[in-house]
Design a protein around this motif. Structure first.
Motif: not given
Length: 152
Positions: A67-72, A90-91, A96-106, A129-134
Motif C-alpha cells: 500500500f505504501i511503495y508509491g508513498w515511500c 512513522r508516517t 500502511a496501518m490505515a489500509r492494511d487490516g493485518s498491519s497495526g497496533g503500534c 496518519y489515519s483515514l479518520e484524520k484524512d
C-alpha cells in the motif's frame, strides 16, 4: 563469531541471503537486514523471496508494504537527519496501518547508529496518519448522489 570484533552489516546480510537461497523451496519470507558498522556506516539490505541480496537506500516489507511503495518513493530523501528519518518511517507505517487490516497496533522504530540503539513505540491512536484524520478521504467516503442508467 568474535564478540570483541564488530562485524559488517553486509556479512550478516550475506548469511541471511545464503540461508534464504539454500532453502528457497521451503521459505516464503523476505528479509530486511539493516545496521551500522565502522567500515560502511549505516547500510540496508533486502533479501527477497528466492534469496537475492540487494543493497538499497531503504526497503519495506510485510503485508502493508504494497500500500505504501508509491508513498515511500515520493517521500524518501537521501541524507535525512534522525528526526526526518523517524518521521518518514512513522508516517509510512501509519499509512500502511490505515489500509492494511493485518498491519497495526503500534509503530515500533529503532534507530541504529554509532552511538548504539534507540527504540521508540507509538500507540495506534497517536499515529501521524489515519483515514479518520484524512480530510480527502472523508470527502471520498461520503455518499454520492444516485446514478441513473438509461437503457437505449
Amino acid at each position: 563469531i568474535n564478540a570483541e570484533y564488530m562485524g559488517q552489516v553486509k556479512s550478516a546480510a550475506r548469511l541471511f541471503q545464503q540461508l534464504c537461497y539454500n532453502n528457497r523451496e521451503a521459505l516464503m519470507a523476505g528479509i530486511i537486514v539493516a545496521g551500522w558498522d565502522p567500515k560502511h556506516g549505516g547500510t540496508v539490505y533486502s533479501v527477497p523471496i528466492g534469496g537475492a541480496l540487494i543493497e538499497c537506500p531503504f526497503t519495506i516489507g510485510g503485508s502493508g508494504s504494497s500500500f505504501i511503495y508509491g508513498w515511500c518513493d515520493k517521500n524518501w530523501k537521501e541524507g535525512m537527519n534522525k528526526e526526518e528519518a523517524l518521521s518518514f518511517v512513522r508516517t509510512a507505517i501509519s499509512h500502511a496501518m490505515a489500509r492494511d487490516g493485518s498491519s497495526g497496533g503500534c509503530i515500533r522504530a529503532v534507530v541504529v547508529s554509532a552511538e548504539g540503539l534507540e527504540d521508540s513505540t507509538i500507540p495506534w491512536n497517536n499515529a501521524p496518519y489515519s483515514l479518520e484524520k484524512d480530510l480527502n478521504f472523508k470527502v471520498l467516503s461520503e455518499p454520492t448522489a444516485a446514478i441513473s442508467v438509461q437503457a437505449y
